[in-house]
Design a protein around this motif. Structure first.
Motif, PDB file in Angstrom:
ATOM      1  N   ALA A 239       0.836  -1.205   0.000  1.00  0.00           N
ATOM      2  CA  ALA A 239       0.000   0.000   0.000  1.00  0.00           C
ATOM      3  C   ALA A 239       0.869   1.252   0.000  1.00  0.00           C
ATOM      4  O   ALA A 239       0.572   2.230  -0.703  1.00  0.00           O
ATOM      5  CB  ALA A 239      -0.923  -0.010   1.218  1.00  0.00           C
ATOM      6  N   ALA A 240       1.942   1.225   0.782  1.00  0.00           N
ATOM      7  CA  ALA A 240       2.859   2.368   0.809  1.00  0.00           C
ATOM      8  C   ALA A 240       3.522   2.565  -0.548  1.00  0.00           C
ATOM      9  O   ALA A 240       3.686   3.697  -1.015  1.00  0.00           O
ATOM     10  CB  ALA A 240       3.912   2.149   1.894  1.00  0.00           C
ATOM     11  N   ARG A 241       3.875   1.463  -1.184  1.00  0.00           N
ATOM     12  CA  ARG A 241       4.504   1.535  -2.508  1.00  0.00           C
ATOM     13  C   ARG A 241       3.521   2.083  -3.538  1.00  0.00           C
ATOM     14  O   ARG A 241       3.863   2.954  -4.355  1.00  0.00           O
ATOM     15  CB  ARG A 241       4.985   0.136  -2.907  1.00  0.00           C
ATOM     16  N   ASN A 242       2.282   1.602  -3.512  1.00  0.00           N
ATOM     17  CA  ASN A 242       1.275   2.067  -4.464  1.00  0.00           C
ATOM     18  C   ASN A 242       0.905   3.532  -4.240  1.00  0.00           C
ATOM     19  O   ASN A 242       0.458   4.215  -5.168  1.00  0.00           O
ATOM     20  CB  ASN A 242       0.019   1.200  -4.367  1.00  0.00           C
ATOM     21  N   ALA A 243       1.084   4.002  -2.999  1.00  0.00           N
ATOM     22  CA  ALA A 243       0.791   5.400  -2.685  1.00  0.00           C
ATOM     23  C   ALA A 243       1.928   6.325  -3.095  1.00  0.00           C
ATOM     24  O   ALA A 243       1.815   7.547  -2.940  1.00  0.00           O
ATOM     25  CB  ALA A 243       0.503   5.551  -1.198  1.00  0.00           C
ATOM     26  N   GLY A 244       3.017   5.757  -3.608  1.00  0.00           N
ATOM     27  CA  GLY A 244       4.115   6.567  -4.117  1.00  0.00           C
ATOM     28  C   GLY A 244       5.094   7.058  -3.075  1.00  0.00           C
ATOM     29  O   GLY A 244       5.796   8.048  -3.308  1.00  0.00           O
ATOM     30  N   LEU A 245       5.192   6.375  -1.937  1.00  0.00           N
ATOM     31  CA  LEU A 245       6.121   6.797  -0.894  1.00  0.00           C
ATOM     32  C   LEU A 245       7.559   6.470  -1.273  1.00  0.00           C
ATOM     33  O   LEU A 245       7.816   5.604  -2.107  1.00  0.00           O
ATOM     34  CB  LEU A 245       5.772   6.124   0.436  1.00  0.00           C
ATOM     35  N   ASP A 246       8.486   7.168  -0.649  1.00  0.00           N
ATOM     36  CA  ASP A 246       9.912   6.921  -0.867  1.00  0.00           C
ATOM     37  C   ASP A 246      10.289   5.537  -0.350  1.00  0.00           C
ATOM     38  O   ASP A 246       9.702   5.042   0.617  1.00  0.00           O
ATOM     39  CB  ASP A 246      10.759   7.971  -0.147  1.00  0.00           C
ATOM     40  N   PRO A 247      11.298   4.913  -0.975  1.00  0.00           N
ATOM     41  CA  PRO A 247      11.713   3.578  -0.530  1.00  0.00           C
ATOM     42  C   PRO A 247      12.068   3.506   0.953  1.00  0.00           C
ATOM     43  O   PRO A 247      11.775   2.509   1.615  1.00  0.00           O
ATOM     44  CB  PRO A 247      12.941   3.289  -1.408  1.00  0.00           C
ATOM     45  N   ALA A 248      12.694   4.549   1.503  1.00  0.00           N
ATOM     46  CA  ALA A 248      13.058   4.539   2.919  1.00  0.00           C
ATOM     47  C   ALA A 248      11.815   4.496   3.803  1.00  0.00           C
ATOM     48  O   ALA A 248      11.796   3.811   4.836  1.00  0.00           O
ATOM     49  CB  ALA A 248      13.904   5.764   3.260  1.00  0.00           C
ATOM     50  N   ASP A 249      10.768   5.215   3.411  1.00  0.00           N
ATOM     51  CA  ASP A 249       9.520   5.191   4.175  1.00  0.00           C
ATOM     52  C   ASP A 249       8.834   3.836   4.049  1.00  0.00           C
ATOM     53  O   ASP A 249       8.296   3.303   5.036  1.00  0.00           O
ATOM     54  CB  ASP A 249       8.584   6.297   3.696  1.00  0.00           C
ATOM     55  N   ILE A 250       8.855   3.280   2.851  1.00  0.00           N
ATOM     56  CA  ILE A 250       8.239   1.963   2.635  1.00  0.00           C
ATOM     57  C   ILE A 250       8.903   0.932   3.534  1.00  0.00           C
ATOM     58  O   ILE A 250       8.237   0.114   4.183  1.00  0.00           O
ATOM     59  CB  ILE A 250       8.350   1.544   1.155  1.00  0.00           C
ATOM     60  N   ASP A 251      10.222   0.969   3.593  1.00  0.00           N
ATOM     61  CA  ASP A 251      10.969   0.007   4.404  1.00  0.00           C
ATOM     62  C   ASP A 251      10.660   0.140   5.891  1.00  0.00           C
ATOM     63  O   ASP A 251      10.726  -0.842   6.632  1.00  0.00           O
ATOM     64  CB  ASP A 251      12.468   0.200   4.166  1.00  0.00           C
ATOM     65  N   ALA A 252      10.314   1.360   6.335  1.00  0.00           N
ATOM     66  CA  ALA A 252      10.090   1.616   7.763  1.00  0.00           C
ATOM     67  C   ALA A 252       8.737   1.100   8.251  1.00  0.00           C
ATOM     68  O   ALA A 252       8.533   0.942   9.455  1.00  0.00           O
ATOM     69  CB  ALA A 252      10.216   3.109   8.059  1.00  0.00           C
TER      70      ALA A 252
END
Length: 301
Positions: A239-252
């Motif tokens: 969901a974070a990836r589909n929302a266009g978040l930065d990779p660092a945020d996705i990983d967190a």
């Protein structure tokens, strides 16, 4: 004269079935298998019964690559097996405890905190879901997990009959069992009307014959079994990836991010800590305090 056979810890482990949560059982089994593998790699013919010297060497080797918390959990699993085998427990020996203390001092670090999936993130994650059966399910899971402050294991353990639709269009939800509620007494929580609608949309597609509230979908058909707890993490990160978040945020983000974010939002709204603990089923204020640290930073802005 033949050497006596080494105790069969796997057979003894079967006695634990039903007494511990499946995730706990898998973790303990993996921990004991790690100890067993280490024994074989170092030329020790079998892991049990373990000696104090074996455990001290194991701890020292593990300290090179594992966190202090992982080593402590592995010792818990080893202790449990000794008790099952009715063998003397070496894990409480002072030398073993000193070895653990050395690891803690050497690797002094704060536990990694999952990024909070706050209300602002939740809205973005819901909007990013596709108009598919998977999107229906994931919208309901994300919204429900946030409002109930559930652990990932609690979320996937929900059954359809744990939900009671109320006259105001919200759900009353019984969370039957949790990490801190092994007796299964449960706690009661309530949803908003918006989340209730998302859950009802999912249930309308899923059908009435499925027992778990959330189930796998295969070839666009619901499967009558519960999701694995690990899928929650994947749903949040996707969901974070589909929302266009930065990779660092996705990983967190993690499977506990909904719980963390909801607790942070409640603090921002002025809800007291005791009420947050009741809502999320926390027993330790210290654990909750770690969740709320980042929210505290914004209270005075």
């Amino acid at each position: 004269m033949n050497n006596p056979a080494k105790p069969d810890w796997r057979s003894a482990f079967l006695r634990l079935e039903g007494a511990y949560a499946p995730l706990t059982m898998r973790a303990y089994r993996a921990d004991v298998e790690a100890f067993e593998t280490w024994c074989f790699d170092t030329g020790i013919p079998g892991p049990f019964p373990a000696t104090v010297d074996m455990l001290c060497r194991f701890i020292d080797d593990q300290a090179e690559m594992k966190a202090h918390s992982t080593i402590k959990r592995r010792l818990c699993a080893i202790r449990l097996v000794h008790r099952l085998l009715d063998q003397p427990d070496p894990t409480g020996h002072p030398d073993v405890q000193l070895a653990v203390r050395r690891v803690r001092r050497k690797k002094a670090a704060r536990p990694k905190q999952a990024k909070g999936l706050t209300k602002a993130y939740l809205e973005r994650f819901l909007d990013a879901q596709p108009d598919t059966p998977w999107g229906l399910r994931n919208r309901a899971m994300l919204s429900l997990g946030y409002e109930l402050l559930t652990r990932r294991s609690e979320l996937v353990a929900l059954r359809t009959d744990d939900l009671e639709l109320r006259s105001d269009g919200t759900f009353r939800v019984l969370i039957r069992r949790s990490k801190m509620d092994q007796e299964g007494l449960g706690r009661i929580s309530f949803t908003s009307r918006k989340t209730a609608r998302l859950v009802q949309d999912w249930l309308e597609w899923r059908g009435a014959k499925i027992i778990p509230l959330f189930c796998p979908i295969y070839q666009c058909k619901p499967i009558n079994r519960a999701l694995e707890a690990t899928i929650v993490k994947s749903i949040v990160k996707n969901a974070a990836r589909n929302a266009g978040l930065d990779p660092a945020d996705i990983d967190a983000f993690s499977g506990h991010s909904m719980r963390v974010g909801a607790a942070q939002d409640l603090l921002q709204r002025g809800v007291d800590t005791a009420a947050i603990m009741r809502a999320g089923g926390w027993k330790s204020v210290n654990i909750l305090a770690r969740y709320l640290e980042k929210a505290e930073h914004n209270v005075w802005e």
